[in-house]
Design a protein around this motif. Structure first.
Motif, PDB file in Angstrom:
ATOM      1  N   PHE A 133       0.713  -1.284   0.067  1.00 21.06           N
ATOM      2  CA  PHE A 133      -0.012   0.071   0.013  1.00 21.06           C
ATOM      3  C   PHE A 133       0.927   1.415   0.177  1.00 21.06           C
ATOM      4  O   PHE A 133       1.937   1.329   0.515  1.00 21.06           O
ATOM      5  CB  PHE A 133      -0.912  -0.104   1.066  1.00 21.06           C
ATOM      6  CG  PHE A 133      -2.070  -0.953   1.233  1.00 21.06           C
ATOM      7  CD1 PHE A 133      -3.177  -0.649   0.495  1.00 21.06           C
ATOM      8  CD2 PHE A 133      -1.930  -2.241   1.756  1.00 21.06           C
ATOM      9  CE1 PHE A 133      -4.347  -1.576   0.561  1.00 21.06           C
ATOM     10  CE2 PHE A 133      -2.890  -3.183   1.872  1.00 21.06           C
ATOM     11  CZ  PHE A 133      -4.350  -2.743   1.234  1.00 21.06           C
ATOM     12  N   TYR A 134       0.284   2.293  -0.481  1.00 22.23           N
ATOM     13  CA  TYR A 134       0.847   3.536  -0.652  1.00 22.23           C
ATOM     14  C   TYR A 134      -0.102   4.738  -0.185  1.00 22.23           C
ATOM     15  O   TYR A 134      -1.372   4.626  -0.035  1.00 22.23           O
ATOM     16  CB  TYR A 134       1.277   3.951  -1.759  1.00 22.23           C
ATOM     17  CG  TYR A 134       2.474   3.116  -2.350  1.00 22.23           C
ATOM     18  CD1 TYR A 134       3.871   3.348  -2.306  1.00 22.23           C
ATOM     19  CD2 TYR A 134       2.172   1.757  -3.128  1.00 22.23           C
ATOM     20  CE1 TYR A 134       4.747   2.311  -2.818  1.00 22.23           C
ATOM     21  CE2 TYR A 134       3.084   0.990  -3.464  1.00 22.23           C
ATOM     22  CZ  TYR A 134       4.451   1.263  -3.403  1.00 22.23           C
ATOM     23  OH  TYR A 134       5.390   0.329  -3.658  1.00 22.23           O
ATOM     24  N   LYS A 135       0.566   5.779   0.500  1.00 19.55           N
ATOM     25  CA  LYS A 135      -0.273   6.972   0.891  1.00 19.55           C
ATOM     26  C   LYS A 135      -0.053   8.115  -0.306  1.00 19.55           C
ATOM     27  O   LYS A 135       1.340   8.289  -0.358  1.00 19.55           O
ATOM     28  CB  LYS A 135       0.113   7.345   2.055  1.00 19.55           C
ATOM     29  CG  LYS A 135      -0.860   8.873   2.494  1.00 19.55           C
ATOM     30  CD  LYS A 135      -1.966   8.469   2.802  1.00 19.55           C
ATOM     31  CE  LYS A 135      -2.466   7.774   3.705  1.00 19.55           C
ATOM     32  NZ  LYS A 135      -2.147   8.332   5.257  1.00 19.55           N
ATOM     33  N   ILE A 160     -10.554   0.775   1.254  1.00 23.94           N
ATOM     34  CA  ILE A 160     -10.319   0.187   2.535  1.00 23.94           C
ATOM     35  C   ILE A 160     -11.536  -0.773   3.010  1.00 23.94           C
ATOM     36  O   ILE A 160     -12.720  -0.256   3.462  1.00 23.94           O
ATOM     37  CB  ILE A 160     -10.266   1.282   3.759  1.00 23.94           C
ATOM     38  CG1 ILE A 160      -9.202   2.321   3.336  1.00 23.94           C
ATOM     39  CG2 ILE A 160      -9.734   0.542   5.081  1.00 23.94           C
ATOM     40  CD1 ILE A 160      -9.050   3.312   4.350  1.00 23.94           C
ATOM     41  N   GLU A 201      -5.205  13.515   1.409  1.00 26.71           N
ATOM     42  CA  GLU A 201      -4.561  12.210   1.355  1.00 26.71           C
ATOM     43  C   GLU A 201      -5.502  10.806   1.169  1.00 26.71           C
ATOM     44  O   GLU A 201      -6.754  10.812   1.480  1.00 26.71           O
ATOM     45  CB  GLU A 201      -4.187  11.886   2.953  1.00 26.71           C
ATOM     46  CG  GLU A 201      -3.125  13.169   3.260  1.00 26.71           C
ATOM     47  CD  GLU A 201      -2.800  12.801   4.669  1.00 26.71           C
ATOM     48  OE1 GLU A 201      -2.464  11.624   5.257  1.00 26.71           O
ATOM     49  OE2 GLU A 201      -2.638  13.680   5.301  1.00 26.71           O
ATOM     50  N   LEU A 203      -5.547   6.488   0.651  1.00 28.04           N
ATOM     51  CA  LEU A 203      -4.660   4.953   0.522  1.00 28.04           C
ATOM     52  C   LEU A 203      -4.750   4.315  -0.981  1.00 28.04           C
ATOM     53  O   LEU A 203      -5.959   4.476  -1.459  1.00 28.04           O
ATOM     54  CB  LEU A 203      -5.209   4.251   1.537  1.00 28.04           C
ATOM     55  CG  LEU A 203      -4.685   3.015   1.884  1.00 28.04           C
ATOM     56  CD1 LEU A 203      -3.210   3.333   2.656  1.00 28.04           C
ATOM     57  CD2 LEU A 203      -5.291   1.955   2.712  1.00 28.04           C
ATOM     58  N   LEU A 232       3.777   2.305   2.671  1.00 26.70           N
ATOM     59  CA  LEU A 232       3.352   1.860   3.939  1.00 26.70           C
ATOM     60  C   LEU A 232       3.387   0.544   4.425  1.00 26.70           C
ATOM     61  O   LEU A 232       3.848  -0.297   3.375  1.00 26.70           O
ATOM     62  CB  LEU A 232       1.856   2.080   4.070  1.00 26.70           C
ATOM     63  CG  LEU A 232       1.444   3.841   3.681  1.00 26.70           C
ATOM     64  CD1 LEU A 232      -0.027   3.830   3.439  1.00 26.70           C
ATOM     65  CD2 LEU A 232       1.722   4.645   4.513  1.00 26.70           C
ATOM     66  N   ASN A 234       1.091  -1.358   6.027  1.00 26.72           N
ATOM     67  CA  ASN A 234      -0.112  -1.767   6.396  1.00 26.72           C
ATOM     68  C   ASN A 234      -0.322  -3.102   5.900  1.00 26.72           C
ATOM     69  O   ASN A 234       0.146  -3.644   4.722  1.00 26.72           O
ATOM     70  CB  ASN A 234      -1.194  -0.826   5.669  1.00 26.72           C
ATOM     71  CG  ASN A 234      -1.047   0.713   6.166  1.00 26.72           C
ATOM     72  OD1 ASN A 234      -0.157   1.073   6.594  1.00 26.72           O
ATOM     73  ND2 ASN A 234      -2.390   1.159   6.452  1.00 26.72           N
TER      74      ASN A 234
END
Length: 376
Positions: A133-135, A160, A201, A203, A232, A234
């Motif tokens: 995952f990336y933000k 999500i 922002e 995800l 991330l 996560n």
């Protein structure tokens, strides 16, 4: 639609990142420029399945089990899987495989059985499969916040679990000095400008990252867009091989086996030998479709009273018996059989949402590798 478009969409529906490292998933055979009008879904790619695909004028076969798993040193017509690989290519078919990613993903094969057993508080037995995952953090003027957010959401960012279009924004002041030759959306060339902006922002998983960035840049009004991409760590406890959960109310072993017989068929069940009596209480249940030997100890460590799986090795069954874990062995093919309809339904739904006129059919040509050895 061409094969490249279809396989990319299948990657979105069944993310390859959910597959274990040793697995071989995704597009295995095919011409990326060929058109796809009809798809056949099967558990295994066998000679009868390929013949069925030929007779039904199919362009793409989607299979649960990989046809090409170990490296092929040669391709001859005398042995499997090489002879089937040759036939697939000869008939101009494409082949797409989704295996442990279907087992591990939320809403996948293990969740299918957990839901039908009525399990509550379900989590992955082995949640080590991690989708990257990336933000994305982008700075946007207030006039375009919704446009940019929506564009990234349509590209697959902001998802999500069972929620989509998830985002967060904070208000701030951005400063910039446009130099000669710049054509700023706001402010003046040669002057330090202060503009009210939002830090937006979202995800996004690795598969949708580039498309989300592309859509974001298209929707953003600035000539030069300020944004950050953060990797991330996560991971979702709902993603991973196998599922473990609790029955809505405790059952005796006898009642539990009756439930298993309703789901899998009485003749398909085997129970390992333990000192546990039929009146013993079953509360916590683990499920592993296909082969479950590698997760026997993990299931016990997580408090499972019983593990249901499609296949167990002899010595792992002995280990479980000696350590007090009940194992109900069903049949590899039985536990994974619903994959065909699960894949078909998911693909048909997404195609309909996209307006793609591609027909998806389930195989009629396979029944598993075993039959009753009746000598009469």
């Amino acid at each position: 639609m061409d094969l490249k478009q279809v396989s990319s969409l299948l990657d979105e529906i069944f993310p390859p990142d959910y597959a274990v490292e040793w697995d071989k998933v995704g597009l295995q055979i095919g011409d990326l420029t060929s058109e796809v009008h009809r798809i056949l879904v099967a558990l295994d790619v066998t000679s009868p399945v390929v013949q069925e695909a030929y007779e039904k004028d199919v362009d793409l076969v989607i299979a649960h089990h990989p046809l090409i798993f170990s490296p092929l040193s040669r391709i001859l017509s005398a042995s499997y899987p090489e002879k089937v690989v040759m036939r697939v290519i000869k008939e101009g078919l494409a082949l797409y495989v989704l295996h442990t990613n279907l087992d591990a993903m939320p809403g996948g094969l293990n969740d299918f059985w957990a839901e039908r057993m009525g399990l509550k508080r379900v989590e992955a037995i082995d949640p080590e499969i991690r989708q990257r995952f990336y933000k994305i953090a982008v700075f946007v003027p207030e006039t375009h916040v919704e446009k940019v957010r929506s564009a990234m959401g349509q590209a697959g960012a902001g998802k999500i679990g069972n929620y989509e279009q998830c985002s967060f924004r904070t208000r701030g002041i951005g400063t910039f000095l446009p130099l000669e030759g710049a054509t700023p959306y706001l402010g003046q060339v040669g002057k330090v400008n202060e503009e009210e902006e939002f830090r937006l922002e979202v995800l996004v998983d690795e598969m949708h990252l580039q498309e989300a960035l592309s859509r974001m840049l298209e929707a953003h009004p600035y000539e030069e867009v300020a944004y950050d991409v953060y990797p991330l760590a996560n991971k979702s406890l709902k993603a991973g091989i196998g599922r473990i959960g609790e029955l809505e109310s405790p059952r005796s072993l006898k009642d539990f086996l009756q439930l298993a017989a309703q789901l899998f068929g009485q003749k398909n069940l085997r129970l390992n030998c333990t000192d546990v009596g039929m009146d013993s209480t079953i509360r916590r249940v683990a499920i592993v479709t296909g082969g479950g030997s590698s997760l026997v100890q993990v299931a016990l460590d997580k408090g499972a009273d019983v593990l249901i799986t499609g296949e167990i090795k002899h010595h792992d069954a002995l280990w479980a018996s000696e350590n007090g874990l009940l194992i109900v062995e069903v049949d590899h093919h039985i536990t994974e059989g619903p994959a065909v309809w699960l894949i078909k339904e998911k693909v048909e739904r997404v195609f309909a949402e996209r307006g793609w006129p591609i027909e998806v059919v389930a195989t009629d040509a396979e029944s598993g590798p075993w039959r009753v050895a009746d000598a009469q």
